[in-house]
Write a protein that holds these residues in place. Structure first.
Motif, short mmCIF file in Angstrom:
data_model
loop_
_atom_site.label_atom_id
_atom_site.label_comp_id
_atom_site.label_asym_id
_atom_site.label_seq_id
_atom_site.Cartn_x
_atom_site.Cartn_y
_atom_site.Cartn_z
N TYR A 127 47.38 64.47 -20.92
CA TYR A 127 46.21 65.19 -20.41
C TYR A 127 44.91 64.75 -21.08
N GLY A 128 45.03 64.02 -22.19
CA GLY A 128 43.82 63.53 -22.84
C GLY A 128 43.44 62.13 -22.43
N VAL A 129 44.46 61.32 -22.06
CA VAL A 129 44.20 59.91 -21.80
C VAL A 129 44.53 59.53 -20.36
N THR A 130 45.78 59.73 -19.94
CA THR A 130 46.19 59.15 -18.66
C THR A 130 45.56 59.88 -17.48
N GLU A 131 45.50 61.22 -17.53
CA GLU A 131 44.90 61.93 -16.39
C GLU A 131 43.41 61.63 -16.24
N PRO A 132 42.62 61.66 -17.33
CA PRO A 132 41.22 61.27 -17.17
C PRO A 132 41.07 59.83 -16.66
N ARG A 133 41.96 58.94 -17.10
CA ARG A 133 41.85 57.56 -16.66
C ARG A 133 42.12 57.45 -15.17
N LYS A 134 43.16 58.15 -14.71
CA LYS A 134 43.46 58.12 -13.27
C LYS A 134 42.29 58.68 -12.47
N GLN A 135 41.69 59.75 -12.99
CA GLN A 135 40.56 60.35 -12.31
C GLN A 135 39.38 59.39 -12.27
N ALA A 136 39.13 58.68 -13.40
CA ALA A 136 38.01 57.73 -13.45
C ALA A 136 38.18 56.64 -12.41
N TYR A 137 39.40 56.12 -12.29
CA TYR A 137 39.64 55.08 -11.29
C TYR A 137 39.45 55.62 -9.88
N ALA A 138 39.96 56.84 -9.64
CA ALA A 138 39.83 57.42 -8.30
C ALA A 138 38.36 57.61 -7.94
N ASP A 139 37.58 58.14 -8.90
CA ASP A 139 36.15 58.36 -8.64
C ASP A 139 35.43 57.05 -8.37
N PHE A 140 35.79 56.02 -9.13
CA PHE A 140 35.11 54.74 -8.97
C PHE A 140 35.32 54.19 -7.57
N TYR A 141 36.58 54.20 -7.14
CA TYR A 141 36.88 53.56 -5.86
C TYR A 141 36.50 54.41 -4.65
N LYS A 142 36.23 55.71 -4.87
CA LYS A 142 35.79 56.55 -3.76
C LYS A 142 34.48 56.03 -3.18
N GLN A 143 33.56 55.65 -4.07
CA GLN A 143 32.23 55.22 -3.64
C GLN A 143 32.05 53.73 -3.70
N TYR A 144 33.14 52.95 -3.69
CA TYR A 144 33.03 51.51 -3.93
C TYR A 144 32.84 50.76 -2.62
N ASP A 145 31.79 49.98 -2.58
CA ASP A 145 31.57 49.10 -1.44
C ASP A 145 31.71 47.67 -1.94
N ALA A 146 32.82 47.01 -1.56
CA ALA A 146 33.10 45.70 -2.13
C ALA A 146 32.06 44.67 -1.72
N THR A 147 31.62 44.73 -0.45
CA THR A 147 30.66 43.73 0.04
C THR A 147 29.33 43.85 -0.68
N LYS A 148 28.90 45.11 -0.86
CA LYS A 148 27.61 45.33 -1.54
C LYS A 148 27.67 44.79 -2.96
N GLU A 149 28.79 45.08 -3.65
CA GLU A 149 28.92 44.60 -5.03
C GLU A 149 28.94 43.08 -5.06
N PHE A 150 29.64 42.49 -4.08
CA PHE A 150 29.70 41.03 -4.02
C PHE A 150 28.30 40.45 -3.89
N ASN A 151 27.51 41.02 -2.98
CA ASN A 151 26.16 40.48 -2.76
C ASN A 151 25.29 40.63 -4.00
N ASN A 152 25.44 41.77 -4.67
CA ASN A 152 24.68 41.95 -5.92
C ASN A 152 25.05 40.88 -6.92
N MET A 153 26.35 40.62 -7.05
CA MET A 153 26.80 39.62 -8.02
C MET A 153 26.31 38.23 -7.60
N ARG A 154 26.32 38.00 -6.27
CA ARG A 154 25.86 36.69 -5.79
C ARG A 154 24.41 36.47 -6.13
#
Lengths: 187, 76
Positions: B36-63
């Motif tokens: 509850y201190g490490v794995t659950e927060p980590r799973k939540q962090a990943y879920a939150d990140f990918y909820k709002q993730y736009d791969a194309t936009k990130e690619f263009n920024n990196m480009r």
């Protein structure tokens, strides 16, 4: 197989004969004369070396009963006390019981456990060597090390960090996760 | 001076009966704390990140930042 468990004094006396150097012999004589009453041995060796084939005496916390008593050679008073010991012990007075104990043992457990001032020497020596090492390290940093690689400079480090952020290194929980891309600053 | 006879048997059993439940409880606590201190927060962090993730936009920024060698920034 019988294993002889030696304390530091016994080991030092054993090696004194082998090494034969003046320093260790003087140290050995100093240590053996430290007790208030020397145990009277029946043999007197030239080189102050312990005869390991004879039963030994030791003061050890973990092995309470040595192979022989502290006082081997008894005078007439001690001999008569030892005779009395063969009878019922209720006949012995308190002083006689203590005298018998002191014949059998050199130090009591509290005397063995008495704390020494050795820790001060140890800690002091440690700090002295830390200090010498520190001086050596400082001299080395000044005279031995080559110039630092150019990649350590401020400008290069800034460019490196910018490139890591551009690449989105660890964007979820790590490096880039701590950077606010909208406002271009650290969170 | 007559002292009570000390315990001669069952010493290991007594020690185990005391220490094993404590060891078990502490292990469970350690596992729960990690979950509850490490794995659950980590799973939540990943879920939150990918909820709002736009791969194309990130690619263009990196480009645009110029880190790719296969794709140059637009305008070169």
């Amino acid at each position: 197989m019988v294993v002889r468990v030696l304390n530091l004094n016994q080991m030092l006396r054993l090696t004194a004969g082998r090494v034969g150097c003046l320093l260790s012999r003087r140290a050995v004589v100093g240590m053996t004369n430290s007790g208030a009453r020397m145990s009277s041995h029946s043999h007197h060796e030239v080189s102050d070396q312990v005869d390991m084939s004879q039963p030994m005496y030791w003061d050890r916390l973990d092995t309470p009963l040595p192979d022989r008593a502290w006082i081997d050679v008894l005078d007439s008073k001690d001999k008569s006390l030892k005779q009395k010991e063969k009878g019922p012990w209720t006949a012995l007075s308190k002083e006689e019981k203590i005298a018998l104990y002191r014949l059998k043992f050199n130090h009591t457990y509290p005397e063995m456990k008495k704390p020494s001032h050795e820790w001060k020497t140890v800690i002091g020596g440690m700090f002295i060597f830390f200090g010498i090492t520190g001086l050596v390290v400082f001299w080395q940093g000044h005279y031995v090390y080559p110039p630092q690689p150019h990649t350590f400079g401020e400008e290069w480090q800034a460019k490196q960090i910018q490139r890591m952020l551009d690449m989105r290194v660890n964007p979820i929980e790590g490096f880039s996760a701590k950077w606010d891309y909208k406002n271009k600053q650290w969170k | 001076m007559s002292l009570a006879k000390p315990a001669m048997r069952g010493l290991l059993g007594k020690r185990l009966r005391f220490h094993l439940p404590i060891a078990f409880a502490l292990s469970v606590v350690a596992a729960a704390a990690f979950k509850y201190g490490v794995t659950e927060p980590r799973k939540q962090a990943y879920a939150d990140f990918y909820k709002q993730y736009d791969a194309t936009k990130e690619f263009n920024n990196m480009r645009e930042a110029g880190i790719f060698e296969s794709v140059r920034p637009t305008g070169k």
